[in-house]
Design an enzyme around this catalytic site. Structure first.
Site, PDB file in Angstrom:
ATOM      1  N   ARG A 139       1.879  18.996  -3.216  1.00 11.63           N
ATOM      2  CA  ARG A 139       2.906  18.857  -1.890  1.00 11.63           C
ATOM      3  C   ARG A 139       3.664  19.770  -1.395  1.00 11.63           C
ATOM      4  NH1 ARG A 139       4.304  12.845  -1.478  1.00 11.63           N
ATOM      5  NH2 ARG A 139       2.197  12.428  -1.073  1.00 11.63           N
ATOM      6  N   ARG A 253      13.306   4.357  -3.511  1.00 14.36           N
ATOM      7  CA  ARG A 253      12.490   4.328  -3.340  1.00 14.36           C
ATOM      8  C   ARG A 253      11.794   5.589  -2.776  1.00 14.36           C
ATOM      9  NH1 ARG A 253       7.251   3.877  -2.279  1.00 14.36           N
ATOM     10  NH2 ARG A 253       5.878   1.691  -2.102  1.00 14.36           N
ATOM     11  N   LYS A 254      10.908   6.236  -2.294  1.00 12.57           N
ATOM     12  CA  LYS A 254      10.527   6.881  -1.195  1.00 12.57           C
ATOM     13  C   LYS A 254      11.967   7.643   0.031  1.00 12.57           C
ATOM     14  CE  LYS A 254       6.593   6.501   1.895  1.00 12.57           C
ATOM     15  NZ  LYS A 254       5.580   7.206   1.573  1.00 12.57           N
ATOM     16  N   GLY A 511      -6.074   4.966   4.945  1.00 10.23           N
ATOM     17  CA  GLY A 511      -6.971   4.744   3.931  1.00 10.23           C
ATOM     18  C   GLY A 511      -6.864   3.410   3.625  1.00 10.23           C
ATOM     19  N   CYS A 516      -0.384   6.068   5.339  1.00 15.55           N
ATOM     20  CA  CYS A 516       0.133   7.127   5.424  1.00 15.55           C
ATOM     21  C   CYS A 516      -0.490   8.737   6.516  1.00 15.55           C
ATOM     22  CB  CYS A 516      -0.538   7.957   4.203  1.00 15.55           C
ATOM     23  SG  CYS A 516       0.287   8.169   2.728  1.00 15.55           S
ATOM     24  N   GLY A 517      -1.386   6.820   7.107  1.00 17.47           N
ATOM     25  CA  GLY A 517      -2.258   7.674   8.833  1.00 17.47           C
ATOM     26  C   GLY A 517      -1.115   7.066   9.387  1.00 17.47           C
TER      27      GLY A 517
END
Length: 594
Positions: A139, A253-254, A511, A516-517
């Protein structure tokens, strides 16, 4: 009025074990001169127990580590970080040694397995153990989604060597992910990225993700502010100019950040941990701040006002202060409860604000401004197709990349088009599409007649394709429950044959519950799950979401129907489109025309 200058050390590559020089520690130097502001209202920090505000991390040898007294009940990811500092793979050149170890040897040692499965994510490398064993997704960091033809060609050259295993995706955070990478190639790829001005550093796990900005920055006739200087500055700060900023690589976390530059809110500020919202105050330009927006399997939350305004000089200091408050105080237990909003909820927004203020250079943080520059009533504009720029005689062309997937030849062709018709620049947006800016109007017709834009990447795709977004899915991602990209295209094509629409409807696929979508911001969202069909057989399915909105009236969608088998989706979507979005069945449309 504050004054801030930020100076970074020159970028360098990871230390090589074959070099005679010694690795140096990355340092970000902040020189600050501020005039104190008037006293602000007292915070509610006193209501929080003093011991709860004790920092849980400390600096040791240039890295921030969890203190011994706070290590009880920590999650597995925190244990991996404690066993070996992930950033040493980059800062101290550990990747050069790891890349030379055969995979069969790596599999024999837990520490090395954790390196390839977890710690390499700090370098932007994700081992696809479940579906592409021995290969990695890489990424990139691409602040504001701006890239060059040279960078695009380099990425194409990387994935081409991997044949059918190699491809690239435009992500929902305005950057590239490339696939098929093998471990021995990583040091060379990192060197190549550096040479073309790219980095993958700190793009995964408990790090600050790609800074998002207005994809039309600098060319939009109606923009409020050009976001590129701010997203670039944020990216340079986060990675210490691609050297590695170890002060902020051990977050709980992110953490996502964006800078808003338009009334359209192309940047989706309500789902970011920190969003800079343009606002004037006492004749000065700056930003009000939103904090805490996120998605997770157990909870989704929209960002809330911090009741704070910063001048442009304090964009980096306030980002640093917020990150340090989160790093110091955030929970390290259940991973589902470690995003920053959980900390805000625990402390209360005013106490959290007080902790941020303490970490500002002069321990002062101005209250929010009422002079918000974003218009509340605003119809979000279309980015696909041809549109005039603020520069006379120039236009940008937005092209549709079906579910964001491209191959090496596609990338080479996009680079050629950017050079031949524009200024060698491409822009990615969070809808997984690409913009070619700075096209002379005299060249538009020739560009639109290029085979790539006539056959595959259409400037004017079918209405249901315009807003179609899909995460990686089970083709490559080990966390995905269902296949998404191919299915999203197939289902949309089938639905398009059955109904006619007079406006786009945004459909997002993800998914798994990590989203993430970003299904919660879609008109219609599909989140992967397993379910049973009418015969009782276990099959791939989705939970269907409705009501997500983006723009000035942003809102997260809600569950409409759970556990729908994917094979049963087409009639359900048709029904939703007819009853909620004004679609007309094709046979009825044909009868009306006759």
């Amino acid at each position: 009025m504050s004054s801030l200058s930020v100076r970074f050390l020159a970028p360098s590559l990871p230390y090589s074990s074959h070099s005679n020089s010694q690795p140096t520690r990355p340092r970000t130097r902040l020189a600050v001169s501020q005039t104190p502001t008037a006293a602000e209202p007292p915070s509610a920090a006193a209501e929080v127990a003093v011991e709860r505000l004790e920092p849980r991390v400390e600096e040791r040898d240039g890295y921030w580590v969890l203190r011994e007294k706070f290590r009880g009940g920590i999650n597995p990811a925190e244990k991996v970080k404690l066993e070996r500092e992930p950033m040493k793979l980059f800062v101290e050149g550990g990747i050069n040694e790891l890349a030379q170890i055969p995979f069969e040897e790596i599999e024999k040692a837990k520490l090395l397995k954790d390196d390839i499965d977890s710690r390499l994510k700090w370098l932007g490398l994700f081992h696809r153990r479940k579906h592409q064993y021995g290969r990695f997704m890489m990424r990139l960091k691409l602040p504001n989604g701006v890239t060059t033809s040279e960078q695009t060609r380099y990425l194409a050259s990387v994935i081409r060597k991997y044949g059918k295993e190699g491809c690239a995706d435009v992500t929902t955070r305005q950057n590239w992910q490339i696939r098929g990478v093998t471990l021995p190639d990583v040091p060379g790829i990192l060197k190549g990225l550096y040479e073309v001005g790219l980095t993958s550093l700190q793009s995964g796990m408990d790090n600050v993700r790609n800074p998002v900005g207005n994809p039309l920055a600098g060319i939009d006739p109606l923009e409020i502010v050009d976001t590129r200087p701010y997203t670039n500055l944020l990216s340079h700060f986060v990675t210490a100019n691609s050297r590695g900023n170890t002060a902020i690589t051990n977050l709980p976390r992110k953490w996502n950040v964006c800078v808003v530059g338009s009334h359209d809110l192309f940047e989706h500020p309500h789902i970011n941990d920190l969003a800079y919202m343009p606002a004037n105050k006492d004749g000065r330009f700056g930003f009000n701040l939103l904090v805490g927006g996120f998605f997770s399997p157990k909870r989704c939350a929209e960002a809330v006002p911090l009741d704070a305004w910063v001048s442009t000089d304090d964009v980096i200091p306030v980002c640093k202060a917020i990150l340090e408050a989160y790093r110091d105080l955030g929970a390290r237990g259940n991973r589902q409860k470690t995003r920053m909003m959980w900390l805000i909820d625990e402390l209360g927004i005013e106490a959290f604000r007080s902790e941020v203020e303490k970490r500002m250079p002069q321990q002062k943080l101005e209250r929010a401004s009422p002079e918000d520059l974003i218009k509340k009533e605003w119809e979000r504009r279309e980015m696909l197709g041809v549109h005039p720029q603020k520069q006379e005689g120039l236009s940008f062309v937005g092209i549709h990349i079906p579910v964001g997937r491209v191959q090496a030849d596609d990338m080479d062709e996009l680079a050629r088009l950017a050079d031949e018709y524009g200024t060698g620049e491409l822009r990615l947006n969070v809808e997984q599409n690409i913009i070619i800016p700075n096209v002379k109007n005299s060249k538009l017709e020739s560009l639109l007649n290029e085979p790539l834009l006539k056959e595959r990447f259409l400037p004017e795709p079918p209405l249901l394709m315009k807003g179609l977004v899909a995460c990686t899915g089970s083709q490559f991602c080990g966390q995905a429950i269902i296949e998404t990209k191919a299915r999203a295209l197939k289902v949309s094509e089938e639905v398009e044959r059955l109904v006619a629409l007079d406006h786009p409807v945004r459909m997002h696929w993800t998914g798994c519950p990590n989203s993430c979508g970003q299904v919660q911001v879609a008109d219609i969202g599909f989140m992967g799950c397993m379910t049973r069909d009418k015969n009782g057989k276990v099959v791939e399915g989705v939970d269907v979401y409705l009501g997500g909105r983006i723009g000035s009236d942003s809102h997260l969608g809600d569950i409409h129907k759970k556990a729908v088998p994917c094979d049963d989706l087409v009639p359900l979507i048709v029904d939703i489109l007819v009853n909620r979005f004004g679609a007309v069945p094709r046979e009825r449309e044909e009868e009306a025309e006759n």
